[in-house]
Scaffold this motif. Sequence first.
Motif, short mmCIF file in Angstrom:
data_model
loop_
_atom_site.label_atom_id
_atom_site.label_comp_id
_atom_site.label_asym_id
_atom_site.label_seq_id
_atom_site.Cartn_x
_atom_site.Cartn_y
_atom_site.Cartn_z
N UNK A 120 5.24 0.86 -9.26
CA UNK A 120 3.91 0.88 -8.66
C UNK A 120 3.98 0.90 -7.13
N UNK A 121 2.89 0.67 -6.45
CA UNK A 121 2.78 0.50 -5.00
C UNK A 121 3.73 1.40 -4.20
N UNK A 122 3.67 2.70 -4.47
CA UNK A 122 4.62 3.61 -3.85
C UNK A 122 4.51 3.62 -2.33
N UNK A 123 3.38 3.25 -1.79
CA UNK A 123 3.23 3.22 -0.33
C UNK A 123 4.17 2.20 0.30
N UNK A 124 4.47 1.13 -0.43
CA UNK A 124 5.45 0.14 0.02
C UNK A 124 6.85 0.54 -0.45
N UNK A 146 -7.22 6.87 -2.95
CA UNK A 146 -8.49 6.51 -2.32
C UNK A 146 -8.43 5.19 -1.57
N UNK A 147 -7.38 4.41 -1.79
CA UNK A 147 -7.25 3.12 -1.10
C UNK A 147 -6.81 3.27 0.35
N UNK A 148 -6.26 4.43 0.71
CA UNK A 148 -5.64 4.58 2.02
C UNK A 148 -6.19 5.79 2.77
N UNK A 170 -3.04 2.80 6.29
CA UNK A 170 -4.14 1.91 6.63
C UNK A 170 -5.15 1.96 5.50
N UNK A 171 -5.73 0.81 5.19
CA UNK A 171 -6.73 0.76 4.12
C UNK A 171 -7.93 1.63 4.47
N UNK A 176 -11.80 -1.28 1.88
CA UNK A 176 -12.38 -2.40 2.63
C UNK A 176 -13.69 -2.86 2.00
N UNK A 177 -14.45 -1.93 1.45
CA UNK A 177 -15.72 -2.29 0.81
C UNK A 177 -15.50 -3.15 -0.43
N UNK A 178 -14.34 -3.06 -1.05
CA UNK A 178 -14.04 -3.86 -2.24
C UNK A 178 -13.52 -5.25 -1.89
N UNK A 179 -13.31 -5.53 -0.62
CA UNK A 179 -12.78 -6.83 -0.18
C UNK A 179 -13.75 -7.94 -0.55
N UNK A 180 -13.24 -8.97 -1.19
CA UNK A 180 -14.06 -10.10 -1.62
C UNK A 180 -14.12 -11.21 -0.57
#
Length: 189
Positions: A120-124, A146-148, A170-171, A176-180
Amino acid sequence: MTAVREHLGDDVPLIVDANQQWDRPATQRMGRALEQFGLIWIEEPLDAYDAQGHAALAASLDTPIATGEMLASVAEHQELLRHNAVDLIQPDAPRIGGITQFLKLAAFAEHQHLQLAPHFAMEIHLHLAAAYPHEPWVEHFDWLETLFNERLRISDGRMHLSSRPGLGIALSEQARAWTQAVREVGTRP
């Protein structure tokens, strides 16, 4: 599998992911039946914590065994390594404690000459895999794009590192809209 292999040809790498759904006898049967297709690996055939079962498979099958994506620490992965239970290790940096823990595990895996295929998390993981001395595999999930703001560059079946600083991402505003909740660390009131 016969139809897939015939359709794709012998030059396309194939992987089977059992997602921890087989027991030991089923895995032995499936592993033997799948060997004719020249799989790159069988992923997570058994429960992620069944080091002895994975070791028996790795010893008895020609097809490499891959697992580790569900494990939550370097110590849990070391149990697989101790039993010679994998041919290909699949750590997930966020799940095992971050980049430093991933690099510790990668050093153990390198010492045993294992292949690496981070989960997973291929960006990292693209950056971490690039630091591994043996050519790794990196999963790609286009639905995470869509996250980046940035996109990974992929050509000829290879992901390419960006020249942007840090992880190079960068997000997005959508993420950012999904940030709780937001917490600041290291600041004084």
